[in-house]
Design a protein around this motif. Structure first.
Motif, PDB file in Angstrom:
ATOM      1  N   LEU A 186       6.926 -13.088  -0.124  1.00 29.12           N
ATOM      2  CA  LEU A 186       5.716 -12.999   0.706  1.00 29.12           C
ATOM      3  C   LEU A 186       4.960 -11.704   0.435  1.00 29.12           C
ATOM      4  O   LEU A 186       3.724 -11.684   0.395  1.00 29.12           O
ATOM      5  CB  LEU A 186       6.093 -13.090   2.188  1.00 29.12           C
ATOM      6  CG  LEU A 186       6.601 -14.439   2.684  1.00 29.12           C
ATOM      7  CD1 LEU A 186       7.062 -14.335   4.129  1.00 29.12           C
ATOM      8  CD2 LEU A 186       5.521 -15.510   2.544  1.00 29.12           C
ATOM      9  N   LEU A 187       5.709 -10.621   0.232  1.00 26.61           N
ATOM     10  CA  LEU A 187       5.073  -9.334  -0.044  1.00 26.61           C
ATOM     11  C   LEU A 187       4.301  -9.375  -1.352  1.00 26.61           C
ATOM     12  O   LEU A 187       3.123  -8.978  -1.405  1.00 26.61           O
ATOM     13  CB  LEU A 187       6.133  -8.228  -0.095  1.00 26.61           C
ATOM     14  CG  LEU A 187       5.635  -6.835  -0.491  1.00 26.61           C
ATOM     15  CD1 LEU A 187       4.652  -6.309   0.550  1.00 26.61           C
ATOM     16  CD2 LEU A 187       6.804  -5.867  -0.674  1.00 26.61           C
ATOM     17  N   SER A 189       3.213 -11.968  -2.974  1.00 26.75           N
ATOM     18  CA  SER A 189       2.099 -12.925  -2.868  1.00 26.75           C
ATOM     19  C   SER A 189       0.914 -12.311  -2.125  1.00 26.75           C
ATOM     20  O   SER A 189      -0.244 -12.454  -2.542  1.00 26.75           O
ATOM     21  CB  SER A 189       2.556 -14.188  -2.148  1.00 26.75           C
ATOM     22  OG  SER A 189       3.624 -14.802  -2.841  1.00 26.75           O
ATOM     23  N   ASN A 190       1.201 -11.631  -1.022  1.00 30.65           N
ATOM     24  CA  ASN A 190       0.130 -11.034  -0.228  1.00 30.65           C
ATOM     25  C   ASN A 190      -0.584  -9.924  -0.981  1.00 30.65           C
ATOM     26  O   ASN A 190      -1.804  -9.783  -0.895  1.00 30.65           O
ATOM     27  CB  ASN A 190       0.692 -10.487   1.083  1.00 30.65           C
ATOM     28  CG  ASN A 190       0.782 -11.542   2.168  1.00 30.65           C
ATOM     29  OD1 ASN A 190      -0.177 -11.812   2.881  1.00 30.65           O
ATOM     30  ND2 ASN A 190       1.946 -12.164   2.286  1.00 30.65           N
ATOM     31  N   SER A 194      -4.536  -9.623  -2.229  1.00 33.38           N
ATOM     32  CA  SER A 194      -5.225  -8.589  -1.463  1.00 33.38           C
ATOM     33  C   SER A 194      -6.242  -7.860  -2.332  1.00 33.38           C
ATOM     34  O   SER A 194      -6.431  -8.190  -3.505  1.00 33.38           O
ATOM     35  CB  SER A 194      -4.202  -7.576  -0.922  1.00 33.38           C
ATOM     36  OG  SER A 194      -3.703  -6.770  -1.973  1.00 33.38           O
ATOM     37  N   ASN A 293      -0.327  -7.294   8.474  1.00 31.61           N
ATOM     38  CA  ASN A 293       0.578  -8.335   7.970  1.00 31.61           C
ATOM     39  C   ASN A 293       1.486  -7.820   6.855  1.00 31.61           C
ATOM     40  O   ASN A 293       2.706  -7.995   6.888  1.00 31.61           O
ATOM     41  CB  ASN A 293      -0.230  -9.543   7.477  1.00 31.61           C
ATOM     42  CG  ASN A 293      -0.919 -10.278   8.609  1.00 31.61           C
ATOM     43  OD1 ASN A 293      -0.473 -10.202   9.757  1.00 31.61           O
ATOM     44  ND2 ASN A 293      -1.998 -10.976   8.302  1.00 31.61           N
ATOM     45  N   ILE A 294       0.880  -7.188   5.841  1.00 35.82           N
ATOM     46  CA  ILE A 294       1.682  -6.701   4.720  1.00 35.82           C
ATOM     47  C   ILE A 294       2.575  -5.541   5.164  1.00 35.82           C
ATOM     48  O   ILE A 294       3.737  -5.452   4.747  1.00 35.82           O
ATOM     49  CB  ILE A 294       0.776  -6.270   3.543  1.00 35.82           C
ATOM     50  CG1 ILE A 294      -0.104  -7.432   3.091  1.00 35.82           C
ATOM     51  CG2 ILE A 294       1.617  -5.766   2.377  1.00 35.82           C
ATOM     52  CD1 ILE A 294      -1.037  -7.104   1.934  1.00 35.82           C
TER      53      ILE A 294
END
Length: 451
Positions: A186-187, A189-190, A194, A293-294
Protein backbone atom coordinates in the motif's frame (compact mmCIF):
# COMPACT_ATOMS: atom_id res chain seq x y z
CA UNK A 1 -2.99 4.68 15.87
CA UNK A 2 -3.98 3.75 19.41
CA UNK A 3 -7.03 1.82 18.21
CA UNK A 4 -4.98 -0.10 15.66
CA UNK A 5 -2.36 -0.92 18.31
CA UNK A 6 -4.95 -2.32 20.71
CA UNK A 7 -6.71 -4.35 17.98
CA UNK A 8 -3.36 -5.65 16.75
CA UNK A 9 -2.43 -6.70 20.29
CA UNK A 10 -5.74 -8.49 20.83
CA UNK A 11 -5.52 -10.16 17.41
CA UNK A 12 -2.07 -11.54 18.31
CA UNK A 13 -3.67 -13.70 20.97
CA UNK A 14 -5.61 -15.62 18.30
CA UNK A 15 -2.34 -17.09 16.98
CA UNK A 16 -0.58 -18.07 20.19
CA UNK A 17 -0.43 -21.28 22.19
CA UNK A 18 -1.95 -21.08 25.66
CA UNK A 19 0.01 -24.12 26.78
CA UNK A 20 3.71 -24.66 26.31
CA UNK A 21 6.70 -26.69 27.46
CA UNK A 22 10.45 -26.16 27.68
CA UNK A 23 11.12 -27.10 24.05
CA UNK A 24 8.47 -24.67 22.85
CA UNK A 25 9.27 -21.86 25.27
CA UNK A 26 13.05 -21.86 24.87
CA UNK A 27 13.74 -23.52 21.51
CA UNK A 28 10.75 -22.57 19.36
CA UNK A 29 9.31 -25.98 18.56
CA UNK A 30 5.61 -26.13 17.75
CA UNK A 31 3.07 -28.42 19.38
CA UNK A 32 4.08 -32.10 19.53
CA UNK A 33 7.71 -31.10 19.00
CA UNK A 34 7.22 -30.21 15.33
CA UNK A 35 9.40 -27.64 13.60
CA UNK A 36 7.75 -24.71 11.78
CA UNK A 37 7.28 -24.77 8.02
CA UNK A 38 9.71 -23.13 5.61
CA UNK A 39 7.34 -20.20 5.03
CA UNK A 40 6.88 -19.61 8.76
CA UNK A 41 10.65 -19.80 9.34
CA UNK A 42 11.35 -17.34 6.51
CA UNK A 43 8.69 -14.87 7.66
CA UNK A 44 9.92 -15.14 11.24
CA UNK A 45 13.50 -14.39 10.18
CA UNK A 46 12.46 -11.40 8.10
CA UNK A 47 9.99 -9.73 10.44
CA UNK A 48 12.29 -10.01 13.45
CA UNK A 49 15.20 -8.41 11.60
CA UNK A 50 13.22 -5.64 9.94
CA UNK A 51 12.64 -3.86 13.21
CA UNK A 52 11.38 -0.30 13.47
CA UNK A 53 14.86 1.13 14.08
CA UNK A 54 16.03 -0.59 10.88
CA UNK A 55 13.24 0.87 8.78
CA UNK A 56 13.71 4.34 10.20
CA UNK A 57 17.51 4.26 9.94
CA UNK A 58 17.41 3.04 6.33
CA UNK A 59 15.03 5.83 5.34
CA UNK A 60 17.01 8.47 7.25
CA UNK A 61 20.28 7.43 5.60
CA UNK A 62 18.59 7.68 2.20
CA UNK A 63 17.08 11.03 3.22
CA UNK A 64 20.50 12.55 3.90
CA UNK A 65 22.80 10.59 1.55
CA UNK A 66 20.56 9.53 -1.32
CA UNK A 67 20.87 6.18 -3.06
CA UNK A 68 24.30 5.33 -1.51
CA UNK A 69 22.70 5.71 1.92
CA UNK A 70 19.86 3.37 0.96
CA UNK A 71 22.30 0.79 -0.43
CA UNK A 72 24.50 1.10 2.67
CA UNK A 73 21.83 -0.06 5.09
CA UNK A 74 20.49 -2.67 2.68
CA UNK A 75 24.00 -4.14 2.55
CA UNK A 76 23.66 -5.14 6.21
CA UNK A 77 20.99 -7.63 5.11
CA UNK A 78 23.67 -9.73 3.45
CA UNK A 79 24.00 -10.83 7.08
CA UNK A 80 21.34 -13.42 6.28
CA UNK A 81 23.81 -15.06 3.89
CA UNK A 82 26.81 -14.86 6.22
CA UNK A 83 24.70 -15.66 9.28
CA UNK A 84 23.12 -18.62 7.52
CA UNK A 85 26.56 -19.85 6.46
CA UNK A 86 27.78 -19.56 10.05
CA UNK A 87 24.82 -21.43 11.51
CA UNK A 88 25.01 -24.25 8.97
CA UNK A 89 28.79 -24.62 9.39
CA UNK A 90 28.73 -24.79 13.19
CA UNK A 91 25.81 -27.21 13.17
CA UNK A 92 27.58 -29.56 10.79
CA UNK A 93 31.22 -29.25 11.90
CA UNK A 94 30.96 -28.48 15.61
CA UNK A 95 27.61 -30.02 16.57
CA UNK A 96 26.56 -27.06 18.75
CA UNK A 97 23.14 -25.47 19.15
CA UNK A 98 24.09 -21.82 19.72
CA UNK A 99 26.70 -19.20 18.87
CA UNK A 100 27.64 -18.94 22.52
CA UNK A 101 28.42 -22.66 22.78
CA UNK A 102 30.88 -22.50 19.88
CA UNK A 103 32.87 -19.66 21.44
CA UNK A 104 32.77 -21.34 24.85
CA UNK A 105 34.15 -24.56 23.34
CA UNK A 106 36.92 -22.65 21.52
CA UNK A 107 37.99 -20.18 24.22
CA UNK A 108 36.57 -21.47 27.49
CA UNK A 109 35.36 -18.94 30.05
CA UNK A 110 36.89 -16.10 28.03
CA UNK A 111 34.71 -16.93 25.03
CA UNK A 112 31.65 -17.46 27.19
CA UNK A 113 32.05 -14.14 29.02
CA UNK A 114 32.88 -11.95 26.01
CA UNK A 115 30.12 -13.28 23.77
CA UNK A 116 27.43 -13.39 26.47
CA UNK A 117 28.34 -9.82 27.49
CA UNK A 118 27.89 -8.64 23.92
CA UNK A 119 24.66 -10.61 23.41
CA UNK A 120 23.08 -9.13 26.54
CA UNK A 121 23.99 -5.59 25.47
CA UNK A 122 22.63 -6.26 21.99
CA UNK A 123 19.30 -7.59 23.27
CA UNK A 124 18.78 -4.67 25.65
CA UNK A 125 19.64 -2.19 22.89
CA UNK A 126 17.10 -3.78 20.55
CA UNK A 127 14.40 -3.31 23.17
CA UNK A 128 15.01 0.34 23.94
CA UNK A 129 15.85 1.34 20.34
CA UNK A 130 12.52 0.01 19.06
CA UNK A 131 10.63 1.57 21.95
CA UNK A 132 12.20 4.96 21.21
CA UNK A 133 10.88 4.82 17.64
CA UNK A 134 7.43 3.89 18.95
CA UNK A 135 7.50 6.86 21.31
CA UNK A 136 8.46 9.26 18.52
CA UNK A 137 5.50 8.04 16.44
CA UNK A 138 3.01 9.04 19.13
CA UNK A 139 4.56 12.21 20.52
CA UNK A 140 7.57 14.36 21.29
CA UNK A 141 10.30 12.94 23.49
CA UNK A 142 9.28 13.04 27.14
CA UNK A 143 5.61 13.83 26.48
CA UNK A 144 2.75 11.88 28.03
CA UNK A 145 1.90 10.31 24.65
CA UNK A 146 5.55 9.32 24.15
CA UNK A 147 5.81 7.58 27.53
CA UNK A 148 2.37 5.98 27.41
CA UNK A 149 2.89 4.46 23.95
CA UNK A 150 6.25 3.01 24.97
CA UNK A 151 4.77 1.27 27.99
CA UNK A 152 1.72 0.07 26.02
CA UNK A 153 3.79 -1.52 23.22
CA UNK A 154 6.12 -3.09 25.76
CA UNK A 155 3.15 -4.65 27.59
CA UNK A 156 1.59 -5.98 24.36
CA UNK A 157 4.85 -7.61 23.25
CA UNK A 158 5.54 -9.02 26.70
CA UNK A 159 2.03 -10.42 27.17
CA UNK A 160 1.93 -13.16 24.55
CA UNK A 161 5.68 -13.84 24.75
CA UNK A 162 5.22 -14.31 28.49
CA UNK A 163 2.65 -17.05 27.86
CA UNK A 164 4.43 -19.16 25.24
CA UNK A 165 7.97 -17.85 24.81
CA UNK A 166 9.83 -18.57 21.58
CA UNK A 167 6.94 -20.64 20.15
CA UNK A 168 4.46 -17.77 20.40
CA UNK A 169 7.00 -15.35 18.99
CA UNK A 170 7.36 -17.46 15.85
CA UNK A 171 3.60 -17.96 15.51
CA UNK A 172 2.82 -14.25 15.71
CA UNK A 173 5.74 -13.43 13.38
CA UNK A 174 3.88 -15.18 10.58
CA UNK A 175 0.72 -13.08 10.60
CA UNK A 176 2.68 -9.92 11.49
CA UNK A 177 4.76 -10.40 8.35
CA UNK A 178 1.64 -10.82 6.22
CA UNK A 179 0.23 -7.52 7.50
CA UNK A 180 3.63 -5.90 7.04
CA UNK A 181 3.79 -6.96 3.37
CA UNK A 182 0.25 -5.70 2.72
CA UNK A 183 1.12 -2.33 4.24
CA UNK A 184 4.38 -2.18 2.30
CA UNK A 185 2.46 -2.76 -0.95
CA UNK A 186 0.00 0.00 0.00
CA UNK A 187 2.86 2.36 0.80
CA UNK A 188 4.64 1.79 -2.50
CA UNK A 189 1.36 2.10 -4.43
CA UNK A 190 0.37 5.34 -2.71
CA UNK A 191 3.78 6.91 -3.26
CA UNK A 192 3.73 5.91 -6.94
CA UNK A 193 0.42 7.71 -7.49
CA UNK A 194 1.34 10.68 -5.29
CA UNK A 195 3.01 13.95 -6.26
CA UNK A 196 6.35 12.77 -4.84
CA UNK A 197 8.99 12.38 -7.53
CA UNK A 198 12.68 11.60 -7.64
CA UNK A 199 14.76 14.08 -9.60
CA UNK A 200 17.09 11.99 -11.75
CA UNK A 201 19.74 14.70 -11.87
CA UNK A 202 19.88 14.95 -8.09
CA UNK A 203 20.05 11.17 -7.83
CA UNK A 204 22.93 11.02 -10.32
CA UNK A 205 24.75 13.79 -8.47
CA UNK A 206 24.49 11.82 -5.22
CA UNK A 207 25.84 8.71 -6.93
CA UNK A 208 28.68 10.54 -8.69
CA UNK A 209 29.75 12.34 -5.52
CA UNK A 210 32.64 10.12 -4.38
CA UNK A 211 32.83 12.00 -1.08
CA UNK A 212 29.27 10.91 -0.22
CA UNK A 213 29.46 9.32 3.30
CA UNK A 214 27.09 6.62 2.07
CA UNK A 215 29.97 4.93 0.25
CA UNK A 216 31.95 4.70 3.48
CA UNK A 217 28.91 3.06 5.10
CA UNK A 218 28.65 0.52 2.28
CA UNK A 219 32.28 -0.47 2.93
CA UNK A 220 31.63 -0.65 6.68
CA UNK A 221 28.63 -2.90 6.12
CA UNK A 222 30.62 -5.34 3.97
CA UNK A 223 33.25 -5.53 6.72
CA UNK A 224 30.74 -6.01 9.52
CA UNK A 225 28.39 -8.59 7.98
CA UNK A 226 30.93 -11.30 8.92
CA UNK A 227 30.37 -10.65 12.61
CA UNK A 228 27.13 -8.66 12.81
CA UNK A 229 24.72 -11.63 12.66
CA UNK A 230 26.80 -13.54 15.21
CA UNK A 231 26.06 -11.04 17.97
CA UNK A 232 22.32 -11.02 17.29
CA UNK A 233 20.65 -14.10 18.82
CA UNK A 234 17.28 -12.97 17.44
CA UNK A 235 18.56 -14.13 14.05
CA UNK A 236 20.83 -17.04 14.94
CA UNK A 237 18.38 -18.66 17.39
CA UNK A 238 16.14 -19.34 14.39
CA UNK A 239 18.90 -21.34 12.73
CA UNK A 240 19.07 -24.24 15.18
CA UNK A 241 15.63 -25.86 15.39
CA UNK A 242 14.75 -26.71 11.78
CA UNK A 243 16.27 -29.28 9.45
CA UNK A 244 19.55 -28.42 7.71
CA UNK A 245 17.90 -28.06 4.29
CA UNK A 246 15.00 -25.97 5.57
CA UNK A 247 17.35 -23.69 7.50
CA UNK A 248 19.53 -23.14 4.43
CA UNK A 249 16.51 -22.27 2.28
CA UNK A 250 14.97 -20.10 5.00
CA UNK A 251 18.03 -17.88 5.41
CA UNK A 252 18.39 -17.46 1.65
CA UNK A 253 14.75 -16.53 1.10
CA UNK A 254 14.90 -14.23 4.14
CA UNK A 255 17.83 -12.42 2.53
CA UNK A 256 15.88 -11.83 -0.69
CA UNK A 257 12.67 -10.72 1.02
CA UNK A 258 14.25 -8.57 3.73
CA UNK A 259 16.60 -6.81 1.30
CA UNK A 260 13.68 -5.97 -0.99
CA UNK A 261 11.61 -4.65 1.94
CA UNK A 262 14.33 -2.55 3.55
CA UNK A 263 15.47 -1.05 0.23
CA UNK A 264 11.89 -0.26 -0.79
CA UNK A 265 11.23 1.52 2.49
CA UNK A 266 14.53 3.40 2.29
CA UNK A 267 13.41 4.91 -1.03
CA UNK A 268 10.89 6.84 1.02
CA UNK A 269 13.84 8.84 2.33
CA UNK A 270 14.93 9.75 -1.20
CA UNK A 271 11.40 10.87 -2.15
CA UNK A 272 11.16 13.03 0.97
CA UNK A 273 14.59 14.57 0.48
CA UNK A 274 13.48 15.74 -2.95
CA UNK A 275 10.23 17.21 -1.67
CA UNK A 276 11.43 18.75 1.59
CA UNK A 277 12.96 22.08 2.32
CA UNK A 278 16.44 21.96 3.81
CA UNK A 279 17.23 21.56 7.50
CA UNK A 280 14.10 19.72 8.61
CA UNK A 281 14.16 16.31 10.26
CA UNK A 282 12.96 13.12 8.59
CA UNK A 283 9.99 12.85 10.97
CA UNK A 284 8.90 16.41 10.20
CA UNK A 285 9.32 15.70 6.49
CA UNK A 286 6.88 12.78 6.79
CA UNK A 287 4.16 14.96 8.28
CA UNK A 288 4.69 17.83 5.87
CA UNK A 289 4.95 15.94 2.57
CA UNK A 290 3.10 12.63 2.81
CA UNK A 291 -0.35 13.53 4.03
CA UNK A 292 -2.41 11.62 6.57
CA UNK A 293 -3.00 8.39 4.64
CA UNK A 294 0.59 7.65 3.64
CA UNK A 295 1.93 8.87 7.00
CA UNK A 296 -0.48 6.50 8.72
CA UNK A 297 0.82 3.54 6.67
CA UNK A 298 4.45 4.50 7.46
CA UNK A 299 3.75 4.65 11.18
CA UNK A 300 1.84 1.34 11.10
CA UNK A 301 4.84 -0.33 9.44
CA UNK A 302 7.10 1.01 12.17
CA UNK A 303 4.69 -0.17 14.88
CA UNK A 304 4.32 -3.70 13.53
CA UNK A 305 8.05 -4.11 13.09
CA UNK A 306 8.62 -2.86 16.64
CA UNK A 307 6.17 -5.32 18.19
CA UNK A 308 7.43 -8.29 16.15
CA UNK A 309 11.03 -7.57 17.14
CA UNK A 310 10.30 -6.94 20.81
CA UNK A 311 8.61 -10.31 21.39
CA UNK A 312 11.47 -12.10 19.62
CA UNK A 313 14.07 -10.18 21.62
CA UNK A 314 12.42 -11.16 24.89
CA UNK A 315 12.29 -14.81 23.80
CA UNK A 316 15.97 -14.79 22.85
CA UNK A 317 16.88 -13.12 26.15
CA UNK A 318 15.05 -15.87 28.02
CA UNK A 319 16.81 -18.58 26.00
CA UNK A 320 20.22 -16.97 26.51
CA UNK A 321 20.01 -16.60 30.28
CA UNK A 322 18.17 -19.80 31.17
CA UNK A 323 18.99 -22.31 28.43
CA UNK A 324 22.39 -21.25 27.03
CA UNK A 325 24.11 -19.75 30.08
CA UNK A 326 22.24 -21.92 32.63
CA UNK A 327 22.21 -19.05 35.11
CA UNK A 328 18.78 -20.14 36.30
CA UNK A 329 17.06 -23.50 36.49
CA UNK A 330 15.52 -24.35 33.14
CA UNK A 331 11.80 -23.93 33.69
CA UNK A 332 9.11 -21.67 32.27
CA UNK A 333 8.78 -19.57 35.43
CA UNK A 334 12.41 -18.52 35.24
CA UNK A 335 12.08 -17.88 31.51
CA UNK A 336 9.20 -15.51 32.17
CA UNK A 337 11.16 -13.84 34.97
CA UNK A 338 14.02 -13.09 32.56
CA UNK A 339 11.56 -11.60 30.04
CA UNK A 340 10.17 -9.28 32.70
CA UNK A 341 13.64 -8.17 33.84
CA UNK A 342 14.81 -7.44 30.30
CA UNK A 343 11.63 -5.42 29.70
CA UNK A 344 12.47 -3.27 32.71
CA UNK A 345 16.10 -2.88 31.57
CA UNK A 346 14.96 -1.86 28.10
CA UNK A 347 12.71 0.82 29.57
CA UNK A 348 15.50 2.09 31.82
CA UNK A 349 17.96 2.33 28.94
CA UNK A 350 15.67 4.74 27.10
CA UNK A 351 17.41 7.52 29.02
CA UNK A 352 20.42 6.87 26.72
CA UNK A 353 18.38 7.88 23.67
CA UNK A 354 20.44 9.21 20.77
CA UNK A 355 19.11 11.28 17.89
CA UNK A 356 21.43 9.46 15.48
CA UNK A 357 19.76 6.05 15.24
CA UNK A 358 22.56 4.62 13.11
CA UNK A 359 25.02 5.22 15.96
CA UNK A 360 23.63 2.27 17.94
CA UNK A 361 23.96 -0.01 14.90
CA UNK A 362 27.50 1.18 14.20
CA UNK A 363 28.66 0.84 17.79
CA UNK A 364 27.26 -2.67 18.29
CA UNK A 365 28.55 -3.72 14.87
CA UNK A 366 32.02 -2.45 15.73
CA UNK A 367 31.93 -4.11 19.15
CA UNK A 368 31.16 -7.45 17.49
CA UNK A 369 34.08 -7.28 15.06
CA UNK A 370 36.27 -9.50 17.28
CA UNK A 371 34.14 -12.48 16.22
CA UNK A 372 35.20 -12.15 12.56
CA UNK A 373 38.51 -14.03 12.83
CA UNK A 374 36.84 -17.00 14.52
CA UNK A 375 34.13 -17.14 11.85
CA UNK A 376 36.42 -16.86 8.82
CA UNK A 377 39.49 -18.71 10.08
CA UNK A 378 38.07 -21.38 12.38
CA UNK A 379 34.53 -21.99 11.12
CA UNK A 380 35.21 -21.69 7.39
CA UNK A 381 38.88 -22.71 7.01
CA UNK A 382 39.39 -24.70 10.23
CA UNK A 383 42.39 -22.57 11.29
CA UNK A 384 42.53 -22.22 15.07
CA UNK A 385 42.69 -18.77 16.66
CA UNK A 386 44.62 -18.57 19.95
CA UNK A 387 42.99 -17.23 23.09
CA UNK A 388 45.52 -14.41 23.27
CA UNK A 389 44.70 -13.33 19.72
CA UNK A 390 40.98 -13.60 20.46
CA UNK A 391 41.37 -11.51 23.61
CA UNK A 392 43.37 -8.84 21.75
CA UNK A 393 40.64 -8.70 19.10
CA UNK A 394 38.00 -8.30 21.81
CA UNK A 395 39.88 -5.41 23.43
CA UNK A 396 40.41 -3.71 20.05
CA UNK A 397 36.71 -4.03 19.21
CA UNK A 398 35.62 -2.60 22.55
CA UNK A 399 38.12 0.25 22.23
CA UNK A 400 37.03 0.93 18.65
CA UNK A 401 33.34 1.10 19.59
CA UNK A 402 34.12 3.50 22.46
CA UNK A 403 36.23 5.72 20.19
CA UNK A 404 33.48 5.85 17.58
CA UNK A 405 30.85 6.67 20.21
CA UNK A 406 32.95 9.58 21.48
CA UNK A 407 33.56 10.81 17.94
CA UNK A 408 29.94 10.47 16.80
CA UNK A 409 28.65 12.35 19.85
CA UNK A 410 31.21 15.12 19.46
CA UNK A 411 32.75 14.38 22.86
CA UNK A 412 36.26 13.78 21.55
CA UNK A 413 37.50 14.07 17.95
CA UNK A 414 41.13 13.08 18.48
CA UNK A 415 41.01 10.07 16.14
CA UNK A 416 39.45 11.87 13.17
CA UNK A 417 41.69 14.89 13.75
CA UNK A 418 44.80 12.69 13.81
CA UNK A 419 44.00 11.14 10.43
CA UNK A 420 42.29 14.27 9.04
CA UNK A 421 39.05 12.44 8.34
CA UNK A 422 36.19 14.37 6.79
CA UNK A 423 33.12 12.55 8.19
CA UNK A 424 32.24 10.33 11.13
CA UNK A 425 31.33 7.44 8.79
CA UNK A 426 34.80 7.63 7.25
CA UNK A 427 36.10 7.49 10.83
CA UNK A 428 33.95 4.41 11.42
CA UNK A 429 35.38 2.73 8.32
CA UNK A 430 38.99 3.35 9.35
CA UNK A 431 38.32 2.10 12.89
CA UNK A 432 36.88 -1.16 11.52
CA UNK A 433 39.80 -1.59 9.13
CA UNK A 434 42.26 -1.16 12.00
CA UNK A 435 40.43 -3.69 14.19
CA UNK A 436 40.24 -6.33 11.47
CA UNK A 437 43.83 -5.80 10.29
CA UNK A 438 45.34 -6.27 13.75
CA UNK A 439 42.89 -9.07 14.61
CA UNK A 440 43.98 -11.15 11.62
CA UNK A 441 47.62 -10.19 12.14
CA UNK A 442 47.63 -11.46 15.72
CA UNK A 443 45.63 -14.55 14.69
CA UNK A 444 48.50 -15.60 12.39
CA UNK A 445 51.36 -14.41 14.59
CA UNK A 446 50.20 -15.55 18.04
CA UNK A 447 49.87 -19.33 18.16
CA UNK A 448 50.03 -19.85 21.94
CA UNK A 449 46.60 -21.08 23.04
CA UNK A 450 47.04 -20.25 26.73
CA UNK A 451 46.06 -16.96 28.30
Amino acid sequence: MLTFTLIFGIFSFLFISRRTNNSGFFLGYMENGKEPSLLVLTFSLVTTWIFSRSLLTAAILAYYYGLPGAIAYTTYYFSFLTGGLFVLKVRKKFKVNSTLKLFENEYGYLGKFTVSFLLVIRLISEIFANLIVVGLIFGNEGSMEYNFSIILIMLISLSYSFIGGFRNSIKTDFFQMIIFLILMFLLISNIYFSDLKIEINTLINNINNTSNPGYALIAVAFLQIWSYPLHDPVMTDRGFFCSYKKTKQGFFYAFLLSSACIFSFSLLGIFLSEASISNISFFNAIGINLGKNISFIVFLLLLISAISTLDSTLSSASKLIVSDLNLLKKNIFNGRLVMFLFSILGLLFIIFNTKDLFTAVAISGTAATFMTTTFILKVIFNISVSRISYFISFLLSMLGSIVYYLESQGINNSFSSLFELSHKYVTLLLINIFILFFSFLTAFLVKNKSL
